[in-house]
Design a protein around this motif. Structure first.
Motif, PDB file in Angstrom:
ATOM      1  N   VAL A  22       0.832  -1.197   0.000  1.00  0.00           N
ATOM      2  CA  VAL A  22       0.000   0.000   0.000  1.00  0.00           C
ATOM      3  C   VAL A  22       0.871   1.253   0.000  1.00  0.00           C
ATOM      4  O   VAL A  22       0.607   2.217  -0.749  1.00  0.00           O
ATOM      5  CB  VAL A  22      -0.957   0.008   1.210  1.00  0.00           C
ATOM      6  CG1 VAL A  22      -1.662   1.359   1.333  1.00  0.00           C
ATOM      7  CG2 VAL A  22      -1.979  -1.101   1.084  1.00  0.00           C
ATOM      8  N   LEU A  23       1.923   1.256   0.821  1.00  0.00           N
ATOM      9  CA  LEU A  23       2.823   2.408   0.842  1.00  0.00           C
ATOM     10  C   LEU A  23       3.453   2.622  -0.528  1.00  0.00           C
ATOM     11  O   LEU A  23       3.541   3.763  -1.028  1.00  0.00           O
ATOM     12  CB  LEU A  23       3.915   2.200   1.893  1.00  0.00           C
ATOM     13  CG  LEU A  23       3.516   2.324   3.366  1.00  0.00           C
ATOM     14  CD1 LEU A  23       4.715   2.060   4.262  1.00  0.00           C
ATOM     15  CD2 LEU A  23       2.938   3.694   3.657  1.00  0.00           C
ATOM     16  N   THR A  34       9.300   8.977  -0.985  1.00  0.00           N
ATOM     17  CA  THR A  34       9.276   8.126   0.204  1.00  0.00           C
ATOM     18  C   THR A  34       7.852   8.062   0.760  1.00  0.00           C
ATOM     19  O   THR A  34       7.038   8.958   0.535  1.00  0.00           O
ATOM     20  CB  THR A  34      10.199   8.663   1.329  1.00  0.00           C
ATOM     21  OG1 THR A  34       9.673   9.896   1.806  1.00  0.00           O
ATOM     22  CG2 THR A  34      11.619   8.848   0.823  1.00  0.00           C
ATOM     23  N   ALA A  35       7.588   6.988   1.486  1.00  0.00           N
ATOM     24  CA  ALA A  35       6.314   6.851   2.201  1.00  0.00           C
ATOM     25  C   ALA A  35       6.595   6.082   3.489  1.00  0.00           C
ATOM     26  O   ALA A  35       7.469   5.204   3.519  1.00  0.00           O
ATOM     27  CB  ALA A  35       5.275   6.124   1.358  1.00  0.00           C
ATOM     28  N   SER A  36       5.884   6.413   4.532  1.00  0.00           N
ATOM     29  CA  SER A  36       6.116   5.750   5.818  1.00  0.00           C
ATOM     30  C   SER A  36       4.796   5.516   6.543  1.00  0.00           C
ATOM     31  O   SER A  36       3.810   6.224   6.319  1.00  0.00           O
ATOM     32  CB  SER A  36       7.063   6.567   6.699  1.00  0.00           C
ATOM     33  OG  SER A  36       6.504   7.853   6.956  1.00  0.00           O
ATOM     34  N   TRP A  52       8.848   1.777   6.164  1.00  0.00           N
ATOM     35  CA  TRP A  52       9.391   2.893   5.384  1.00  0.00           C
ATOM     36  C   TRP A  52       9.689   2.389   3.982  1.00  0.00           C
ATOM     37  O   TRP A  52      10.333   1.347   3.815  1.00  0.00           O
ATOM     38  CB  TRP A  52      10.658   3.425   6.032  1.00  0.00           C
ATOM     39  CG  TRP A  52      11.203   4.681   5.400  1.00  0.00           C
ATOM     40  CD1 TRP A  52      11.853   4.800   4.201  1.00  0.00           C
ATOM     41  CD2 TRP A  52      11.163   5.997   5.947  1.00  0.00           C
ATOM     42  NE1 TRP A  52      12.204   6.081   3.953  1.00  0.00           N
ATOM     43  CE2 TRP A  52      11.800   6.865   5.026  1.00  0.00           C
ATOM     44  CE3 TRP A  52      10.655   6.546   7.122  1.00  0.00           C
ATOM     45  CZ2 TRP A  52      11.954   8.232   5.226  1.00  0.00           C
ATOM     46  CZ3 TRP A  52      10.806   7.903   7.333  1.00  0.00           C
ATOM     47  CH2 TRP A  52      11.436   8.735   6.409  1.00  0.00           C
ATOM     48  N   VAL A  53       9.192   3.119   2.991  1.00  0.00           N
ATOM     49  CA  VAL A  53       9.394   2.766   1.589  1.00  0.00           C
ATOM     50  C   VAL A  53      10.036   3.953   0.885  1.00  0.00           C
ATOM     51  O   VAL A  53       9.598   5.100   1.074  1.00  0.00           O
ATOM     52  CB  VAL A  53       8.062   2.413   0.893  1.00  0.00           C
ATOM     53  CG1 VAL A  53       8.263   2.242  -0.608  1.00  0.00           C
ATOM     54  CG2 VAL A  53       7.479   1.145   1.488  1.00  0.00           C
ATOM     55  N   LEU A 138      -0.172   7.684   8.015  1.00  0.00           N
ATOM     56  CA  LEU A 138       0.544   7.340   6.792  1.00  0.00           C
ATOM     57  C   LEU A 138       1.075   8.628   6.178  1.00  0.00           C
ATOM     58  O   LEU A 138       0.336   9.627   6.069  1.00  0.00           O
ATOM     59  CB  LEU A 138      -0.405   6.628   5.831  1.00  0.00           C
ATOM     60  CG  LEU A 138       0.176   5.945   4.607  1.00  0.00           C
ATOM     61  CD1 LEU A 138      -0.726   4.783   4.185  1.00  0.00           C
ATOM     62  CD2 LEU A 138       0.319   6.922   3.455  1.00  0.00           C
ATOM     63  N   CYS A 139       2.368   8.636   5.802  1.00  0.00           N
ATOM     64  CA  CYS A 139       2.999   9.839   5.259  1.00  0.00           C
ATOM     65  C   CYS A 139       3.603   9.542   3.895  1.00  0.00           C
ATOM     66  O   CYS A 139       4.147   8.464   3.665  1.00  0.00           O
ATOM     67  CB  CYS A 139       4.103  10.351   6.184  1.00  0.00           C
ATOM     68  SG  CYS A 139       3.575  10.641   7.880  1.00  0.00           S
TER      69      CYS A 139
END
Length: 389
Positions: A22-23, A34-36, A52-53, A138-139
């Motif tokens: 999903v990230l 980036t996504a976290s 963390w992606v 979710l960021c």
């Protein structure tokens, strides 16, 4: 993206892997660098980095240290971003103009340096919640986008709902695992009681009889010692089998009604208790777990009569009917007052075993009028089988 996410949720048994997916999907959808994912701890009011992606790569927890204060618990108390997310429950867009306002306390310097190094232009913070209960955040941060349309934010919100679902499923799985552990612990406690405690009680009875001043016959003494030795051997075997979650030994080679007969003979041999065992109806097979619980309930009831009731007669009725099976154990012992019960673990295990097989256990007793233990088990048509099955 939403369809792909739903398809992956249905196909992926590893929910952590799904969260990583999903990230990655959100980052790709919005040109994110980036996504976290941060999970919320309500007790400490902190957010904890969970995944963390970056550029399609999912980082392991061993690598989280490189994310500075974001890898540590983040206190949300006094955070403007957290307050806005809780109030509006809609994605919060972070830009170069408002970034300092929405950074979490204690992370500002590191995030500003990191944003400059990564040349980030914007970000989206999304609250993950179940009703009014926050679950996390979710960021996503982008180096190529500075604005997002309302439609894009709606899509981000929809994708975050899939992450919320995965988090809830993970929590339910953890609760189920804990419940299973507790259930297994209770099962072992019941089985230890049914094997060691009851067998040791029988051993003590036989040894006391052998040591009685009224028993002068050496052959009679030896018989009681032999019975005690056999019970000790059986207890050891049953304890090992209980740990392995196997059926009671009496059920390995015989039917349930035959096992009842053997159990009565084993427990009451050389005792002064007069036993009457009556079988009614045509026997049919029950599921192994059901038979094991019925046999152990009967063992507990009979052992209680032998050890505590001071009974001289014991009647066991086992009845097979098309729609139910009924076990009735009655003694003429001293009984006890149900209004002032002093129930031991034995009665608790009988009740728990009855509940395990959806049976009804009824206990009737009064001082001087004996005790009746009755177990009634409704039978579904598909549950029972013939003895030839």
């Amino acid at each position: 993206s939403l369809k792909n996410s739903l398809d992956r949720l249905a196909a992926t048994p590893d929910l952590d892997a799904f969260l990583g997916y999903v990230l990655t999907e959100i980052a790709q959808q919005f040109d994110g660098k980036t996504a976290s994912l941060h999970l919320f701890n309500p007790d400490s009011q902190t957010l904890h980095l969970h995944q963390w992606v970056a550029q399609g790569r999912i980082y392991s927890r061993q690598e989280f240290h490189q994310f500075g204060p974001l890898a540590e618990p983040i206190v949300v108390t006094g955070s403007t971003a957290w307050a806005v997310l809780q109030q509006h429950k809609f994605p919060l867009v972070i830009s170069l103009d408002n970034a300092h306002q929405y950074m979490f306390p204690g992370t500002e310097d590191w995030q500003l340096d990191w944003a400059e190094r990564e040349e980030l232009q914007s970000g989206i913070n999304i609250l993950l919640s179940s009703g009014e209960t926050p679950l996390g955040m979710l960021c996503m941060f982008s180096a190529s986008r500075s604005t997002f349309t309302s439609e894009e934010l709606e899509i981000a919100q929809a994708l975050s709902h899939q992450a919320t679902l995965a988090i809830q499923l993970t929590q339910l799985a953890a609760e189920a695992q804990q419940s299973a552990v507790l259930g297994e612990r209770n099962r072992l406690a019941r089985d230890i009681h049914d094997t060691l405690a009851q067998s040791l009680g029988g051993i003590i009875l036989h040894l006391q009889a052998a040591d009685s001043i009224y028993t002068t016959d050496l052959q009679d003494k030896q018989t009681h010692v032999t019975q005690a030795r056999q019970l000790a051997s059986q207890a050891l075997t049953e304890a090992r089998r209980s740990v392995q979650a196997l059926r009671p030994q009496l059920l390995e080679q015989t039917t349930l009604d035959q096992a009842f007969d053997s159990l009565l003979q084993q427990l009451t041999r050389n005792s002064s208790l007069h036993i009457t065992y009556e079988l009614h109806g045509s026997p049919y097979r029950l599921p192994p777990e059901v038979e094991a619980h019925l046999l152990r309930i009967s063992r507990e009831a009979i052992t209680n009569s032998l050890r505590h009731a001071q009974a001289t007669e014991l009647v066991v009725d086992f009845t097979y009917e098309p729609r139910q099976v009924q076990l009735r154990i009655q003694d003429n012992g001293q009984g006890f007052d149900r209004d002032r019960p002093t129930f031991g673990y034995g009665l608790i295990t009988m009740q728990e075993r009855a509940q395990q097989i959806a049976a009804h256990l009824h206990l009737s007793s009064q001082f001087g009028q004996g005790t009746i233990v009755q177990v009634t088990l409704p039978i579904a048509t598909a549950t029972a089988g013939t003895l030839d099955d």
